[in-house]
Write an enzyme that holds these catalytic residues in place. Structure first.
Site, mmCIF file in Angstrom:
data_model
loop_
_atom_site.group_PDB
_atom_site.id
_atom_site.type_symbol
_atom_site.label_atom_id
_atom_site.label_comp_id
_atom_site.label_asym_id
_atom_site.label_seq_id
_atom_site.Cartn_x
_atom_site.Cartn_y
_atom_site.Cartn_z
ATOM 1 N N HIS A 1 -1.457 -156.376 19.747
ATOM 2 C CA HIS A 1 -0.897 -156.690 21.069
ATOM 3 C C HIS A 1 -1.851 -157.579 21.861
ATOM 4 O O HIS A 1 -3.025 -157.743 21.510
ATOM 5 C CB HIS A 1 -0.632 -155.407 21.873
ATOM 6 C CG HIS A 1 -1.882 -154.662 22.242
ATOM 7 N ND1 HIS A 1 -2.657 -153.989 21.321
ATOM 8 C CD2 HIS A 1 -2.517 -154.511 23.431
ATOM 9 C CE1 HIS A 1 -3.702 -153.452 21.922
ATOM 10 N NE2 HIS A 1 -3.652 -153.758 23.214
ATOM 11 N N ASP B 1 -2.877 -157.535 26.082
ATOM 12 C CA ASP B 1 -2.734 -156.492 27.090
ATOM 13 C C ASP B 1 -1.622 -156.802 28.102
ATOM 14 O O ASP B 1 -1.540 -157.909 28.645
ATOM 15 C CB ASP B 1 -4.070 -156.283 27.812
ATOM 16 C CG ASP B 1 -5.091 -155.665 26.867
ATOM 17 O OD1 ASP B 1 -4.691 -154.825 26.040
ATOM 18 O OD2 ASP B 1 -6.273 -156.036 26.945
ATOM 19 N N HIS C 1 -5.331 -158.097 19.754
ATOM 20 C CA HIS C 1 -6.276 -157.132 19.212
ATOM 21 C C HIS C 1 -5.561 -155.870 18.766
ATOM 22 O O HIS C 1 -4.404 -155.624 19.146
ATOM 23 C CB HIS C 1 -7.392 -156.816 20.216
ATOM 24 C CG HIS C 1 -6.901 -156.295 21.532
ATOM 25 N ND1 HIS C 1 -6.290 -157.082 22.480
ATOM 26 C CD2 HIS C 1 -6.923 -155.041 22.055
ATOM 27 C CE1 HIS C 1 -5.980 -156.355 23.536
ATOM 28 N NE2 HIS C 1 -6.337 -155.111 23.297
ATOM 29 N N ARG D 1 -12.185 -149.693 30.430
ATOM 30 C CA ARG D 1 -11.792 -151.104 30.383
ATOM 31 C C ARG D 1 -11.542 -151.619 31.783
ATOM 32 O O ARG D 1 -10.877 -150.950 32.585
ATOM 33 C CB ARG D 1 -10.518 -151.272 29.540
ATOM 34 C CG ARG D 1 -10.228 -152.728 29.197
ATOM 35 C CD ARG D 1 -8.958 -152.853 28.374
ATOM 36 N NE ARG D 1 -7.810 -153.052 29.236
ATOM 37 C CZ ARG D 1 -6.535 -152.958 28.857
ATOM 38 N NH1 ARG D 1 -6.241 -152.659 27.596
ATOM 39 N NH2 ARG D 1 -5.549 -153.165 29.706
HETATM 40 C C1 SIN Z 1 -7.169 -151.787 24.192
HETATM 41 O O1 SIN Z 1 -7.659 -152.109 25.263
HETATM 42 O O2 SIN Z 1 -6.094 -152.221 23.805
HETATM 43 C C2 SIN Z 1 -7.955 -150.826 23.312
HETATM 44 C C3 SIN Z 1 -9.010 -151.548 22.553
HETATM 45 C C4 SIN Z 1 -9.926 -150.611 21.814
HETATM 46 O O3 SIN Z 1 -9.887 -149.403 22.039
HETATM 47 O O4 SIN Z 1 -10.714 -151.099 21.008
#
Ligand code: SIN
Length: 290
Positions: A101, A103, A253, A268
């Site tokens: 995805h 974000d 990612h 985050r």
């Molecule tokens: C995310 O922000 O999508 C999760 C990324 C992660 O946990 O590495």
């Protein structure tokens, strides 16, 4: 670009670089900030090690790149609406980001970037994969690029967030909540580099409205498999205090959840972005972007 303040070590030729020579607990001078920004634009995701920073320092670092984004669905820790907690342990039924995805692509103006710091990591596992959507676009045939250039796709928060989070002191009842749904171009022009990238993802994208449902499923299925090809990827192995900063406008990612029942945890900070657009590339523009 040659760097004066930072050492930049590429992880792969197409995506990802580790940055050395910066301590984010200290005030960031303008030249170092400029080089971090260039490194992000050149590599789509950048990594820092051993960053011992507080939540406020984390937010301050994010604010150097733009206004902070508040998640449309996930609850945030007390006093920090701009923080998204990333957490998996023995009680988790799912973890965030487990699937390719970008974000919050369901937002009208999806985030430009995300900065994740982990403070707890499993002994092994919990890596994050990143994929270059520039490389995925560049590898398409000209006929496919031309076909996709005229299309848009619907990105739905509903299919990702419904039933996922607890609200109001532990209730999972979100029946009165609505989630963002928005339409974006399938091929997105990066507002800063001018490069084209594929902007559909298996988590949020529901369909391409210009096609029949079967056609849409087939085209999206092809694009998801194409975007997940290993030669467009790098893989990051986390340590305590590592930071990954990715550009959601050109990279996808996928957080691997292969460490259950162990703990992986962090915060985050997400930076607001702008409305995705597609601009056909003229030869002059391509030259500037290269
Ligand atoms: C995310 O922000 O999508 C999760 C990324 C992660 O946990 O590495």
């Amino acid at each position: 670009m040659s760097y004066q303040k930072l050492k930049v070590r590429k992880l792969t030729p197409r995506i990802g670089a580790e940055l050395f020579g910066v301590d984010l607990a200290q005030p960031l001078d303008n030249e170092t900030f400029r080089e971090i920004r260039v490194a992000l634009l050149e590599n789509q995701v950048i990594f820092f090690r051993d960053q011992n920073i507080t939540i406020d320092q984390h937010k301050d670092f994010g604010r150097r790149f733009g206004e902070l984004h508040i998640h449309p669905a996930a609850p945030s820790p007390e006093g920090h609406p701009e923080i998204l907690r990333i957490h998996g342990d023995a009680n988790s039924k799912r973890v965030a980001g487990e699937g390719w995805h970008t974000d919050v692509s369901c937002d009208a103006e999806p985030p430009m970037g995300s900065i994740l710091r982990l403070h707890t990591v499993p002994d092994t596992g919990g890596d994050t994969l990143f994929a270059s959507m520039y490389a995925a676009y560049d590898a398409l045939s000209q006929q496919m690029k031309d076909f996709l250039a005229g299309l848009t796709a619907i990105h739905s928060g509903e299919q990702v967030y419904r039933g996922r989070y607890e609200y109001d002191g532990g209730q999972r009842d979100d029946t009165r909540k609505s989630f963002p749904v928005n339409e974006h171009p399938v091929i997105r022009t990066h507002p800063e580099t001018g490069r084209q990238s594929i902007y559909v993802n298996a988590s949020f994208t529901s369909h391409i409205p210009q096609l029949s449902r079967r056609e849409s499923d087939a085209v999206l299925g092809y694009l998801y498999a194409h975007c997940a090809r290993p030669e467009f990827q790098c893989r990051f192995r986390w340590e305590v205090g590592s930071i990954a900063f990715w550009d959601n406008r050109c990279a996808q990612h996928h957080a691997l959840w292969d460490y259950f029942p162990n703990v992986r945890s962090g915060n985050r900070v997400t930076i607001k972005g702008d409305r995705p657009f597609y601009r056909a590339q003229t030869p002059e523009r391509t030259a500037i972007a290269a």
